[in-house]
Write an enzyme that holds these catalytic residues in place. Structure first.
Site, PDB file in Angstrom:
ATOM      1  N   ARG A 320      19.658 -13.645   6.689  1.00  0.00           N
ATOM      2  CA  ARG A 320      18.796 -13.216   5.596  1.00  0.00           C
ATOM      3  C   ARG A 320      19.488 -11.996   4.990  1.00  0.00           C
ATOM      4  O   ARG A 320      19.679 -10.980   5.655  1.00  0.00           O
ATOM      5  CB  ARG A 320      17.401 -12.872   6.122  1.00  0.00           C
ATOM      6  CG  ARG A 320      16.413 -12.376   5.057  1.00  0.00           C
ATOM      7  CD  ARG A 320      16.293 -10.890   5.111  1.00  0.00           C
ATOM      8  NE  ARG A 320      15.182 -10.345   4.342  1.00  0.00           N
ATOM      9  CZ  ARG A 320      15.027  -9.054   4.086  1.00  0.00           C
ATOM     10  NH1 ARG A 320      15.889  -8.165   4.567  1.00  0.00           N
ATOM     11  NH2 ARG A 320      14.006  -8.639   3.392  1.00  0.00           N
ATOM     12  N   ASP A 322      19.637  -8.852   3.019  1.00  0.00           N
ATOM     13  CA  ASP A 322      18.720  -7.830   2.518  1.00  0.00           C
ATOM     14  C   ASP A 322      19.122  -7.414   1.104  1.00  0.00           C
ATOM     15  O   ASP A 322      20.304  -7.199   0.818  1.00  0.00           O
ATOM     16  CB  ASP A 322      18.754  -6.621   3.460  1.00  0.00           C
ATOM     17  CG  ASP A 322      17.731  -5.564   3.086  1.00  0.00           C
ATOM     18  OD1 ASP A 322      16.532  -5.880   3.113  1.00  0.00           O
ATOM     19  OD2 ASP A 322      18.142  -4.436   2.760  1.00  0.00           O
ATOM     20  N   GLU A 351      16.932 -11.864  -0.002  1.00  0.00           N
ATOM     21  CA  GLU A 351      15.735 -11.139  -0.405  1.00  0.00           C
ATOM     22  C   GLU A 351      15.876 -10.767  -1.875  1.00  0.00           C
ATOM     23  O   GLU A 351      16.609  -9.852  -2.236  1.00  0.00           O
ATOM     24  CB  GLU A 351      15.536  -9.871   0.418  1.00  0.00           C
ATOM     25  CG  GLU A 351      14.272  -9.109   0.018  1.00  0.00           C
ATOM     26  CD  GLU A 351      14.334  -7.614   0.278  1.00  0.00           C
ATOM     27  OE1 GLU A 351      13.314  -6.940   0.090  1.00  0.00           O
ATOM     28  OE2 GLU A 351      15.412  -7.115   0.659  1.00  0.00           O
ATOM     29  N   HIS A 417       7.516  -7.774   6.299  1.00  0.00           N
ATOM     30  CA  HIS A 417       7.592  -6.361   6.697  1.00  0.00           C
ATOM     31  C   HIS A 417       7.659  -5.434   5.485  1.00  0.00           C
ATOM     32  O   HIS A 417       7.481  -4.216   5.635  1.00  0.00           O
ATOM     33  CB  HIS A 417       8.820  -6.139   7.584  1.00  0.00           C
ATOM     34  CG  HIS A 417      10.119  -6.363   6.868  1.00  0.00           C
ATOM     35  ND1 HIS A 417      10.539  -7.601   6.452  1.00  0.00           N
ATOM     36  CD2 HIS A 417      11.091  -5.499   6.484  1.00  0.00           C
ATOM     37  CE1 HIS A 417      11.709  -7.495   5.853  1.00  0.00           C
ATOM     38  NE2 HIS A 417      12.068  -6.228   5.848  1.00  0.00           N
ATOM     39  N   ASP A 418       7.913  -5.992   4.303  1.00  0.00           N
ATOM     40  CA  ASP A 418       7.991  -5.186   3.082  1.00  0.00           C
ATOM     41  C   ASP A 418       6.692  -5.191   2.288  1.00  0.00           C
ATOM     42  O   ASP A 418       6.644  -4.654   1.176  1.00  0.00           O
ATOM     43  CB  ASP A 418       9.130  -5.696   2.190  1.00  0.00           C
ATOM     44  CG  ASP A 418      10.489  -5.243   2.681  1.00  0.00           C
ATOM     45  OD1 ASP A 418      10.587  -4.135   3.240  1.00  0.00           O
ATOM     46  OD2 ASP A 418      11.462  -6.001   2.517  1.00  0.00           O
ATOM     47  N   ARG A 467       4.102   0.172  10.108  1.00  0.00           N
ATOM     48  CA  ARG A 467       3.917  -1.160  10.671  1.00  0.00           C
ATOM     49  C   ARG A 467       3.337  -1.065  12.078  1.00  0.00           C
ATOM     50  O   ARG A 467       3.914  -0.431  12.959  1.00  0.00           O
ATOM     51  CB  ARG A 467       5.242  -1.901  10.673  1.00  0.00           C
ATOM     52  CG  ARG A 467       5.886  -1.966   9.263  1.00  0.00           C
ATOM     53  CD  ARG A 467       7.301  -2.486   9.296  1.00  0.00           C
ATOM     54  NE  ARG A 467       7.887  -2.558   7.958  1.00  0.00           N
ATOM     55  CZ  ARG A 467       8.764  -1.689   7.465  1.00  0.00           C
ATOM     56  NH1 ARG A 467       9.165  -0.660   8.206  1.00  0.00           N
ATOM     57  NH2 ARG A 467       9.242  -1.839   6.251  1.00  0.00           N
TER      58      ARG A 467
END
Length: 583
Positions: A320, A322, A351, A417-418, A467
């Site tokens: 993935r 970023d 992303e 998570h964003d 988080r």
């Protein structure tokens, strides 16, 4: 005819190869403005031509979209469109719209000069059936008994920032693999696991070393092996646009300035290096994340070597990327070539939060995180900002913007998570969440679950970057929600039409708030009925709606709802804020 609405281009999402000798062509017109669209095509160096009528396959609020596949043995295409609205006929080529056919090799056609051997958009076959589970490593599960707990927060103590730790590690993930397997997920996406100072790990200091808080290289190899043993795949988070302030490369610059061999790897505007405010480019304004010159030859060589190392030596299954939209296109092309050479069926997902067509020609990314879909689901089901027709329009726009392979390789997120946790954002509205999952699991693309949501984890903060950890006390779990998600995953895996089939809108009802779409393959069909209304709604579908399928053969598989055949129609009552799946 509204000429300004008519659009085609010989490339991008409007003309692309789907086989070594076949193009998919797409044309846009104003909504309900055109009666017929056809394409006349042939080889660029032959006089013979063939006419094919395009199918109107999708519509949004403003436009209709037509498509057809055309096959040419020479792989060299010339073509023009004939557009008829019942009152006038227009001929459309790369120079514009005409009231009579144009003549001449250059002026009369669109041209797709040649389908090259490397032009086909290929994505890993294992994406068909993939369901991703995202793990934020520090927040998931503590498994090691050797870790120093001196700075680890106790369960129940809320986090405050990037330097709070809960002790989650690779050993903890290994311990929970059977739990994940039972849930039905088969792809594990890990937040950054390389050496870093923060809990999120995006400030990488050593790309060749596992963060000691999480374990060792041996632990990671064991994790991958255990995942593969369970037919699960592993995706790593690649942070190639920036590194950590305390990386040896940037620290050498801090110490030596322009004399550092790494000076030209960063964007510095003066010396000495200053953190407050930074006198160097950094990601999102954070001094911890100095931006890398990804176009720099040294940076590219380093990052390609890093990605090759982890792919080759640890047999991972994907990356993935970023903030992929801040990574050089040339680098992404080389990255794809290098990594696919290490392992052919590696999945590369980026992303990117906005339109990503420039990255999705089959030469860079396989797909992107589908935040457009996440926003559309949130705005429709929770915010109620969209009517059913507007909802369908947004979904259509999302799909027609990309080649079909990119749509099916998109990573369909509800949250990550964003973002804020979805149950925090929706004030613990489980009915809304169920509808979101029902659509996510029956929609084109790869569905992704953020750790803990399947248990009803709501914990959140006004900042999405605070988080909270997984709660492993099963007595706190919403077992009804978990069973619902498990069933949706099971249904998705059972029916190919839901995994990889095409999609069409069947019915829209703004008043009753009913949305019906079909997923279909060559051998199978499935119908998804979504009821956003807070009242039960009875839906009637004719054999025409169902593509002339025998209505009496249908069954509802999510709730075992009763389907009542009435002649060539069926009637089905869908409970309030619920979905039904008919096969």
């Amino acid at each position: 005819m509204l000429r300004e609405a008519i659009h085609h281009q010989a490339g991008a999402n409007y003309a692309y190869p789907v086989a070594k000798d076949t193009l998919l062509l797409q044309v846009r017109t104003a909504k309900q403005d055109v009666r017929r669209v056809s394409v006349v095509y042939g080889s660029r160096y032959d006089v013979d031509e063939t006419e094919v009528v395009l199918e109107k396959y999708a519509s949004d609020l403003l436009y209709d979209y037509y498509r057809a596949q055309v096959k040419e043995r020479s792989k060299k295409f010339r073509y023009y469109f004939v557009i008829d609205d019942g009152r006038e006929t227009l001929w459309y080529n790369e120079l514009g719209l005409y009231t009579e056919p144009s003549k001449g090799f250059n002026g009369a056609y669109f041209h797709y000069p040649h389908i090259g051997e490397s032009d086909l958009y290929e994505v890993p076959r294992w994406l068909d059936g993939a369901v991703v589970y995202q793990v934020f490593v520090d927040r998931f599960c503590k498994g090691s008994t050797e870790q120093d707990d001196a700075d680890v927060l106790a369960a129940g103590v809320p986090p405050e920032g990037d330097l709070d730790f809960y002790g989650g590690d690779l050993a903890g993930i290994i311990q929970k693999l059977d739990y994940l397997k039972l849930l039905g997920v088969n792809v594990l996406y890990l937040s950054p696991i390389f050496d870093a100072d923060t809990n999120h790990g995006y400030d990488t200091s050593n790309y060749y070393r596992i963060n000691p808080r999480f374990g060792s290289q041996a632990d990671f190899k064991h994790l991958v092996e255990q995942c593969h043993k369970r037919n699960m795949r592993v995706i790593l988070d690649g942070v190639f646009h920036s590194c950590g302030y305390y990386s040896p490369y940037f620290q050498d610059v801090v110490e030596k300035g322009v004399k550092s061999e790494y000076w030209d790897m960063f964007y510095l505007y003066s010396y000495p290096v200053r953190r407050d405010p930074p006198n160097y480019d950094c990601f999102a304004g954070s001094w911890r994340l100095p931006k890398l010159r990804i176009g720099n030859a040294k940076v590219q060589a380093l990052m390609l070597d890093i990605a090759s190392y982890w792919t080759r030596e640890f047999d991972i299954d994907g990356w993935r990327i970023d903030t992929a939209n801040e990574v050089d296109h040339k680098f992404l092309r080389e990255f794809r070539n290098r990594i696919k050479a290490c392992k052919k069926d590696v999945y590369i997902v980026g992303e990117i939060w906005h339109n990503s067509i420039d990255f999705l020609h089959g030469d860079q990314l396989d797909g992107v995180m589908n935040y457009h879909l996440a926003t559309t689901l949130f705005d429709f089901f929770y915010k109620r900002k969209l009517s059913v027709s507007e909802f369908d329009g947004q979904l259509t726009l999302n799909r027609i913007s990309y080649p079909k392979k990119a749509v099916h390789a998109a990573w369909n997120v509800i949250e990550s998570h964003d973002t804020h946790r979805i149950l925090y954002s929706t004030d613990d509205n489980k009915a809304v969440l169920r509808l979101m999952f029902a659509m996510q699991m029956t929609y084109p693309g790869v569905p992704s679950i953020y750790f803990g949501t399947e248990t009803g984890l709501k914990s959140g903060h006004e900042s999405q970057f605070i988080r909270f950890p997984m709660d492993w006390d099963v007595e706190t779990w919403d077992k009804t929600l978990m069973a619902y998600i498990k069933k949706l995953i099971s249904i998705r895996k059972q029916y190919r039409a839901l995994r990889s089939g095409d999609i069409r809108t069947v019915a829209l009802d703004d008043e009753q708030e009913i949305y019906v779409y079909e997923r279909f393959s060559a051998v199978e069909k499935a119908y998804v009925i979504v009821n956003r209304s807070t009242a039960a709604q009875t839906v009637e579908l004719s054999s025409g709606d169902l593509g002339c399928r025998d209505p009496g053969a249908l069954r509802e598989v999510l709730h075992d709802l009763c389907i009542v055949p009435e002649g060539d129609c069926i009637r089905l009552t869908v409970p309030p804020t619920e979905a039904a799946i008919c096969v």
